[in-house]
Scaffold this motif. Structure first.
Motif, PDB file in Angstrom:
ATOM      1  N   LYS A  68      25.355  41.045   1.677  1.00 34.97           N
ATOM      2  CA  LYS A  68      25.662  40.513   0.344  1.00 34.97           C
ATOM      3  C   LYS A  68      26.189  41.603  -0.576  1.00 34.97           C
ATOM      4  CE  LYS A  68      22.783  40.422  -2.896  1.00 34.97           C
ATOM      5  NZ  LYS A  68      21.609  40.269  -3.790  1.00 34.97           N
ATOM      6  N   GLN A  69      25.526  42.773  -0.576  1.00 35.08           N
ATOM      7  CA  GLN A  69      25.957  43.831  -1.482  1.00 35.08           C
ATOM      8  C   GLN A  69      27.268  44.460  -1.042  1.00 35.08           C
ATOM      9  OE1 GLN A  69      22.568  46.535  -2.474  1.00 35.08           O
ATOM     10  NE2 GLN A  69      22.652  45.301  -4.352  1.00 35.08           N
ATOM     11  N   ARG A  70      27.500  44.545   0.258  1.00 33.11           N
ATOM     12  CA  ARG A  70      28.803  45.031   0.727  1.00 33.11           C
ATOM     13  C   ARG A  70      29.904  44.070   0.278  1.00 33.11           C
ATOM     14  NH1 ARG A  70      28.606  48.746   5.404  1.00 33.11           N
ATOM     15  NH2 ARG A  70      26.864  50.120   4.885  1.00 33.11           N
ATOM     16  N   SER A  71      29.607  42.766   0.325  1.00 32.66           N
ATOM     17  CA  SER A  71      30.567  41.764  -0.112  1.00 32.66           C
ATOM     18  C   SER A  71      30.798  41.843  -1.615  1.00 32.66           C
ATOM     19  CB  SER A  71      30.064  40.363   0.265  1.00 32.66           C
ATOM     20  OG  SER A  71      30.950  39.365  -0.202  1.00 32.66           O
ATOM     21  N   GLN A  72      29.730  42.050  -2.383  1.00 32.49           N
ATOM     22  CA  GLN A  72      29.844  42.145  -3.836  1.00 32.49           C
ATOM     23  C   GLN A  72      30.637  43.376  -4.254  1.00 32.49           C
ATOM     24  OE1 GLN A  72      25.652  42.076  -4.783  1.00 32.49           O
ATOM     25  NE2 GLN A  72      25.735  39.959  -5.477  1.00 32.49           N
ATOM     26  N   ALA A  73      30.489  44.459  -3.495  1.00 27.11           N
ATOM     27  CA  ALA A  73      31.156  45.707  -3.840  1.00 27.11           C
ATOM     28  C   ALA A  73      32.627  45.719  -3.436  1.00 27.11           C
ATOM     29  CB  ALA A  73      30.437  46.879  -3.172  1.00 27.11           C
ATOM     30  N   SER A  74      33.005  44.819  -2.527  1.00 26.59           N
ATOM     31  CA  SER A  74      34.386  44.767  -2.049  1.00 26.59           C
ATOM     32  C   SER A  74      35.316  44.264  -3.142  1.00 26.59           C
ATOM     33  CB  SER A  74      34.476  43.840  -0.828  1.00 26.59           C
ATOM     34  OG  SER A  74      35.813  43.709  -0.407  1.00 26.59           O
ATOM     35  N   LYS A  75      36.422  44.960  -3.330  1.00 26.89           N
ATOM     36  CA  LYS A  75      37.390  44.559  -4.360  1.00 26.89           C
ATOM     37  C   LYS A  75      38.180  43.339  -3.942  1.00 26.89           C
ATOM     38  CE  LYS A  75      36.510  47.680  -7.410  1.00 26.89           C
ATOM     39  NZ  LYS A  75      35.922  47.314  -8.709  1.00 26.89           N
ATOM     40  N   ILE A  83      32.683  42.252   7.543  1.00 24.67           N
ATOM     41  CA  ILE A  83      31.612  43.109   7.053  1.00 24.67           C
ATOM     42  C   ILE A  83      30.587  43.366   8.144  1.00 24.67           C
ATOM     43  CG2 ILE A  83      29.719  43.282   5.400  1.00 24.67           C
ATOM     44  CD1 ILE A  83      31.396  41.638   3.455  1.00 24.67           C
ATOM     45  N   CYS A  84      30.201  42.312   8.847  1.00 17.92           N
ATOM     46  CA  CYS A  84      29.213  42.444   9.924  1.00 17.92           C
ATOM     47  C   CYS A  84      29.744  43.312  11.059  1.00 17.92           C
ATOM     48  CB  CYS A  84      28.829  41.064  10.458  1.00 17.92           C
ATOM     49  SG  CYS A  84      27.871  40.059   9.298  1.00 17.92           S
ATOM     50  N   ASN A  85      31.018  43.150  11.403  1.00 14.00           N
ATOM     51  CA  ASN A  85      31.618  43.961  12.465  1.00 14.00           C
ATOM     52  C   ASN A  85      31.651  45.436  12.081  1.00 14.00           C
ATOM     53  OD1 ASN A  85      32.097  41.822  14.207  1.00 14.00           O
ATOM     54  ND2 ASN A  85      34.130  41.407  13.384  1.00 14.00           N
ATOM     55  N   GLU A  86      31.955  45.709  10.816  1.00 15.83           N
ATOM     56  CA  GLU A  86      31.991  47.089  10.347  1.00 15.83           C
ATOM     57  C   GLU A  86      30.611  47.733  10.430  1.00 15.83           C
ATOM     58  OE1 GLU A  86      32.950  49.640   6.264  1.00 15.83           O
ATOM     59  OE2 GLU A  86      33.187  47.466   6.296  1.00 15.83           O
ATOM     60  N   ILE A  87      29.598  46.983  10.007  1.00 20.33           N
ATOM     61  CA  ILE A  87      28.226  47.496  10.059  1.00 20.33           C
ATOM     62  C   ILE A  87      27.813  47.759  11.510  1.00 20.33           C
ATOM     63  CG2 ILE A  87      25.799  46.941   9.617  1.00 20.33           C
ATOM     64  CD1 ILE A  87      26.770  45.260   7.224  1.00 20.33           C
ATOM     65  N   TYR A  88      28.138  46.817  12.388  1.00 18.85           N
ATOM     66  CA  TYR A  88      27.749  46.939  13.798  1.00 18.85           C
ATOM     67  C   TYR A  88      28.475  48.103  14.475  1.00 18.85           C
ATOM     68  CZ  TYR A  88      26.719  45.686  18.622  1.00 18.85           C
ATOM     69  OH  TYR A  88      26.296  45.714  19.926  1.00 18.85           O
ATOM     70  N   ARG A  89      29.770  48.292  14.158  1.00 19.90           N
ATOM     71  CA  ARG A  89      30.530  49.385  14.765  1.00 19.90           C
ATOM     72  C   ARG A  89      29.977  50.743  14.360  1.00 19.90           C
ATOM     73  NH1 ARG A  89      35.130  46.500  13.154  1.00 19.90           N
ATOM     74  NH2 ARG A  89      35.438  48.050  11.500  1.00 19.90           N
ATOM     75  N   THR A  90      29.481  50.831  13.131  1.00 16.65           N
ATOM     76  CA  THR A  90      28.996  52.111  12.617  1.00 16.65           C
ATOM     77  C   THR A  90      27.642  52.511  13.206  1.00 16.65           C
ATOM     78  OG1 THR A  90      30.142  51.698  10.528  1.00 16.65           O
ATOM     79  CG2 THR A  90      28.464  53.423  10.533  1.00 16.65           C
ATOM     80  N   ASN A  91      26.699  51.582  13.208  1.00 17.85           N
ATOM     81  CA  ASN A  91      25.342  51.925  13.644  1.00 17.85           C
ATOM     82  C   ASN A  91      24.694  50.905  14.563  1.00 17.85           C
ATOM     83  OD1 ASN A  91      25.328  53.300  10.568  1.00 17.85           O
ATOM     84  ND2 ASN A  91      24.376  54.530  12.177  1.00 17.85           N
ATOM     85  N   GLY A  92      25.451  49.939  15.058  1.00 16.00           N
ATOM     86  CA  GLY A  92      24.867  48.929  15.919  1.00 16.00           C
ATOM     87  C   GLY A  92      23.936  48.005  15.142  1.00 16.00           C
ATOM     88  N   LEU A  93      23.003  47.401  15.845  1.00 19.74           N
ATOM     89  CA  LEU A  93      22.070  46.482  15.191  1.00 19.74           C
ATOM     90  C   LEU A  93      21.203  47.198  14.164  1.00 19.74           C
ATOM     91  CD1 LEU A  93      20.880  44.281  18.203  1.00 19.74           C
ATOM     92  CD2 LEU A  93      22.448  43.636  16.361  1.00 19.74           C
ATOM     93  N   ARG A  94      20.930  48.462  14.409  1.00 17.80           N
ATOM     94  CA  ARG A  94      20.121  49.232  13.466  1.00 17.80           C
ATOM     95  C   ARG A  94      20.805  49.337  12.101  1.00 17.80           C
ATOM     96  NH1 ARG A  94      18.888  55.432  14.838  1.00 17.80           N
ATOM     97  NH2 ARG A  94      21.121  55.510  14.336  1.00 17.80           N
ATOM     98  N   GLY A  95      22.129  49.247  12.121  1.00 20.03           N
ATOM     99  CA  GLY A  95      22.865  49.350  10.874  1.00 20.03           C
ATOM    100  C   GLY A  95      22.542  48.241   9.885  1.00 20.03           C
TER     101      GLY A  95
END
Length: 235
Positions: A68-75, A83-95
């Motif tokens: 939600k906050q990543r979405s709110q911060a997006s211009k 958003i979910c793919n970006e989070i997963y690529r960076t740190n996997g499920l732990r992200g």
């Protein structure tokens, strides 16, 4: 399962849904104000119970709060899948649990302040009236309690927001984040977004506790025997 537990769960869920649906825009404003410049580009029992509940609730809340906050911060308009793919690529499920500890460290002090204060205010009003508070009066007490707790815990909310929006491979610590915020903008930076946060919690507290007490009153109307038993426990 005890029918009181089911009743409390249903009442709490109804109250939370009412708050989230009604106050999402104000929450977005609060998040935008807390974004760092480089990202913005432009009672003891009640307290302990609330703390334990928040630790468990955060296990479910943090992933949705992060997205939600990543979405709110997006211009721009960024899809949830992106958003979910970006989070997963960076740190996997732990992200998806980035910011879990900072969320817990925000929610526990908030709950420790809000819930006992709400109970104290309700008891004060009831004592002066000589009878139990109405749902409206309970909602007003919740609004005051939520506002007070929100103001005090704003620095922890700022830290949580910064940590969740951080794109670094390793999430910064709460202490380091607070230190960086202070170094960048001083004491006032620690209270970024304090006004919309207080307004959000004032309105949210009113809606949440009002909806909770209303649902509770309705449940007692449906099950009058439970209401009588509850009064005996209170008195």
């Amino acid at each position: 399962m005890d029918e009181n537990i089911v009743r409390w769960l249903v009442c709490g869920a109804s109250a939370g849904l009412a708050v989230d649906l009604g106050l999402y825009p104000l929450d977005t404003i609060k998040t935008r104000l807390q974004i760092p410049v480089f990202l913005s580009l432009g009672s003891l029992v009640h307290a302990l119970s609330a703390s334990i509940a928040e630790i468990v609730a955060c296990a479910i809340r943090v992933p949705t709060e992060l997205v939600k906050q990543r979405s709110q911060a997006s211009k721009g308009v960024q899809g949830l899948s992106c958003i979910c793919n970006e989070i997963y690529r960076t740190n996997g499920l732990r992200g998806f649990y980035r910011g879990y500890l900072s969320t817990v460290f925000r929610e526990i002090p908030f709950s420790v302040i809000e819930f006992p204060l709400w109970e104290i205010l309700k008891k004060t009003v009831a004592r002066r009236k000589g009878q139990d508070c109405t749902p409206f009066e309970g909602a007003a007490c919740g609004s005051v309690a939520g506002s007070f707790a929100a103001g005090i815990t704003t620095p922890l909310d700022v830290a949580k927001t910064r940590i969740m929006l951080s794109r670094s491979p390793h999430a910064p610590s709460i202490f380091q984040t607070l230190k960086d915020v202070y170094a960048q903008g001083g004491f006032m930076a620690l209270y970024s977004g304090v006004t919309p946060r207080i307004l959000w919690m004032a309105a949210g507290g009113f809606v949440f506790f009002g909806a909770y007490d209303s649902a509770l009153s309705l449940s007692y109307w449906i099950y009058p025997d439970s209401a009588a038993n509850n009064r005996k426990k209170i008195h």
